[in-house]
Design a protein around this motif. Sequence first.
Motif, PDB file in Angstrom:
ATOM      1  N   LEU A   1       0.832  -1.198   0.000  1.00  9.61           N
ATOM      2  CA  LEU A   1       0.000   0.000   0.000  1.00  9.61           C
ATOM      3  C   LEU A   1       0.868   1.250   0.000  1.00  9.61           C
ATOM      4  CD1 LEU A   1      -2.754   1.302   0.123  1.00  9.61           C
ATOM      5  CD2 LEU A   1      -2.709   1.057   2.599  1.00  9.61           C
ATOM      6  N   ASP A   2       2.009   1.210   0.738  1.00 11.13           N
ATOM      7  CA  ASP A   2       2.911   2.370   0.770  1.00 11.13           C
ATOM      8  C   ASP A   2       3.430   2.690  -0.619  1.00 11.13           C
ATOM      9  OD1 ASP A   2       4.459   1.486   3.921  1.00 11.13           O
ATOM     10  OD2 ASP A   2       2.609   2.549   3.489  1.00 11.13           O
ATOM     11  N   THR A   3       3.780   1.684  -1.381  1.00 14.05           N
ATOM     12  CA  THR A   3       4.309   1.894  -2.727  1.00 14.05           C
ATOM     13  C   THR A   3       3.237   2.479  -3.630  1.00 14.05           C
ATOM     14  OG1 THR A   3       5.814   0.034  -2.427  1.00 14.05           O
ATOM     15  CG2 THR A   3       5.451   0.773  -4.675  1.00 14.05           C
ATOM     16  N   VAL A   4       2.025   1.975  -3.512  1.00 13.58           N
ATOM     17  CA  VAL A   4       0.922   2.494  -4.324  1.00 13.58           C
ATOM     18  C   VAL A   4       0.680   3.959  -3.985  1.00 13.58           C
ATOM     19  CG1 VAL A   4      -1.553   2.310  -4.781  1.00 13.58           C
ATOM     20  CG2 VAL A   4      -0.157   0.241  -4.646  1.00 13.58           C
ATOM     21  N   LEU A   5       0.667   4.277  -2.690  1.00 14.51           N
ATOM     22  CA  LEU A   5       0.456   5.668  -2.287  1.00 14.51           C
ATOM     23  C   LEU A   5       1.590   6.557  -2.771  1.00 14.51           C
ATOM     24  CD1 LEU A   5      -0.866   5.176   1.350  1.00 14.51           C
ATOM     25  CD2 LEU A   5      -2.168   5.859  -0.661  1.00 14.51           C
ATOM     26  N   LEU A   6       2.816   6.058  -2.696  1.00 18.26           N
ATOM     27  CA  LEU A   6       3.961   6.818  -3.179  1.00 18.26           C
ATOM     28  C   LEU A   6       3.835   7.102  -4.672  1.00 18.26           C
ATOM     29  CD1 LEU A   6       6.749   8.038  -2.599  1.00 18.26           C
ATOM     30  CD2 LEU A   6       7.715   5.799  -3.130  1.00 18.26           C
ATOM     31  N   CYS A   7       3.426   6.110  -5.437  1.00 15.94           N
ATOM     32  CA  CYS A   7       3.251   6.295  -6.881  1.00 15.94           C
ATOM     33  C   CYS A   7       2.168   7.325  -7.175  1.00 15.94           C
ATOM     34  CB  CYS A   7       2.921   4.964  -7.550  1.00 15.94           C
ATOM     35  SG  CYS A   7       4.329   3.836  -7.583  1.00 15.94           S
ATOM     36  N   LEU A   8       1.090   7.292  -6.394  1.00 14.37           N
ATOM     37  CA  LEU A   8       0.018   8.269  -6.596  1.00 14.37           C
ATOM     38  C   LEU A   8       0.513   9.682  -6.305  1.00 14.37           C
ATOM     39  CD1 LEU A   8      -3.057   6.387  -5.110  1.00 14.37           C
ATOM     40  CD2 LEU A   8      -2.583   6.866  -7.521  1.00 14.37           C
ATOM     41  N   VAL A   9       1.334   9.830  -5.270  1.00 11.13           N
ATOM     42  CA  VAL A   9       1.876  11.151  -4.946  1.00 11.13           C
ATOM     43  C   VAL A   9       2.770  11.638  -6.077  1.00 11.13           C
ATOM     44  CG1 VAL A   9       3.471  12.355  -3.392  1.00 11.13           C
ATOM     45  CG2 VAL A   9       1.693  10.879  -2.452  1.00 11.13           C
ATOM     46  N   ILE A  10       3.596  10.757  -6.599  1.00  6.55           N
ATOM     47  CA  ILE A  10       4.488  11.141  -7.695  1.00  6.55           C
ATOM     48  C   ILE A  10       3.680  11.517  -8.931  1.00  6.55           C
ATOM     49  CG2 ILE A  10       6.220  10.250  -9.317  1.00  6.55           C
ATOM     50  CD1 ILE A  10       7.383   8.703  -6.923  1.00  6.55           C
ATOM     51  N   LEU A  11       2.665  10.728  -9.231  1.00  3.86           N
ATOM     52  CA  LEU A  11       1.827  11.039 -10.391  1.00  3.86           C
ATOM     53  C   LEU A  11       1.112  12.375 -10.223  1.00  3.86           C
ATOM     54  CD1 LEU A  11       0.309   7.556 -11.270  1.00  3.86           C
ATOM     55  CD2 LEU A  11       2.027   8.836 -12.560  1.00  3.86           C
ATOM     56  N   ALA A  12       0.708  12.658  -8.981  1.00  2.28           N
ATOM     57  CA  ALA A  12       0.000  13.913  -8.738  1.00  2.28           C
ATOM     58  C   ALA A  12       0.926  15.114  -8.893  1.00  2.28           C
ATOM     59  CB  ALA A  12      -0.616  13.901  -7.337  1.00  2.28           C
ATOM     60  N   THR A  13       2.222  14.915  -8.654  1.00  7.80           N
ATOM     61  CA  THR A  13       3.147  16.044  -8.765  1.00  7.80           C
ATOM     62  C   THR A  13       3.635  16.271 -10.185  1.00  7.80           C
ATOM     63  OG1 THR A  13       5.042  14.633  -8.249  1.00  7.80           O
ATOM     64  CG2 THR A  13       3.971  15.744  -6.401  1.00  7.80           C
ATOM     65  N   LEU A  14       3.418  15.313 -11.055  1.00 10.29           N
ATOM     66  CA  LEU A  14       3.835  15.486 -12.444  1.00 10.29           C
ATOM     67  C   LEU A  14       2.867  16.425 -13.149  1.00 10.29           C
ATOM     68  CD1 LEU A  14       4.750  11.829 -13.485  1.00 10.29           C
ATOM     69  CD2 LEU A  14       6.313  13.703 -13.001  1.00 10.29           C
ATOM     70  N   PRO A  15       3.365  17.285 -14.000  1.00  6.32           N
ATOM     71  CA  PRO A  15       2.468  18.178 -14.727  1.00  6.32           C
ATOM     72  C   PRO A  15       1.603  17.365 -15.699  1.00  6.32           C
ATOM     73  CG  PRO A  15       4.737  18.440 -15.479  1.00  6.32           C
ATOM     74  CD  PRO A  15       4.762  17.489 -14.333  1.00  6.32           C
TER      75      PRO A  15
ATOM     76  N   SER B   1      14.240   5.763  -4.989  1.00 12.07           N
ATOM     77  CA  SER B   1      14.948   6.137  -3.762  1.00 12.07           C
ATOM     78  C   SER B   1      14.017   6.093  -2.557  1.00 12.07           C
ATOM     79  CB  SER B   1      15.541   7.538  -3.893  1.00 12.07           C
ATOM     80  OG  SER B   1      16.558   7.543  -4.854  1.00 12.07           O
ATOM     81  N   ALA B   2      12.800   6.572  -2.725  1.00 12.09           N
ATOM     82  CA  ALA B   2      11.832   6.545  -1.624  1.00 12.09           C
ATOM     83  C   ALA B   2      11.510   5.103  -1.230  1.00 12.09           C
ATOM     84  CB  ALA B   2      10.561   7.288  -2.020  1.00 12.09           C
ATOM     85  N   GLY B   3      11.354   4.247  -2.206  1.00  8.61           N
ATOM     86  CA  GLY B   3      11.090   2.832  -1.918  1.00  8.61           C
ATOM     87  C   GLY B   3      12.260   2.182  -1.198  1.00  8.61           C
ATOM     88  N   GLN B   4      13.481   2.502  -1.609  1.00 12.16           N
ATOM     89  CA  GLN B   4      14.672   1.959  -0.951  1.00 12.16           C
ATOM     90  C   GLN B   4      14.746   2.448   0.497  1.00 12.16           C
ATOM     91  OE1 GLN B   4      16.488  -0.336  -1.882  1.00 12.16           O
ATOM     92  NE2 GLN B   4      16.397  -0.417  -4.079  1.00 12.16           N
TER      93      GLN B   4
END
Length: 127
Positions: free
Chosen positions: A8-22, A40-43
Amino acid sequence: MPALPDTLDTVLLCLVILATLPSGCTTKSSANAAARAAYSAGQQQATERILQSRNSVTIMGPVRNPLVPWTQDLTLAKALVASDYYGKSNPREIVIVRSGQPMAVDPKQLLAGDDVPLEAGDVVHIR
């Protein structure tokens, strides 16, 4: 780049990254930078979990709190109380895995007061 664990953490991290992309087109370099940041965040998350498990005891089975912080005086009975065991009856089988070596514990002896000291990093399986 190795695959990140499916959590779930990885999925949430991906959503945050996608939200920050223009929105719309992105350059290859900005997409690569975002991928490096996600990696890096996953590591970092994986490293934090490893360090946390070294200073705790993991209880596998019907418990509400599977990660119990390790202390010098932590015993199996104390860990079961701290983990909030919710089984419908007393455990039938308890196995402590320490440094990859399983050690069976008789639940009847534990209930009779024959407690077992635990070490940091132990994994306790309750059935």
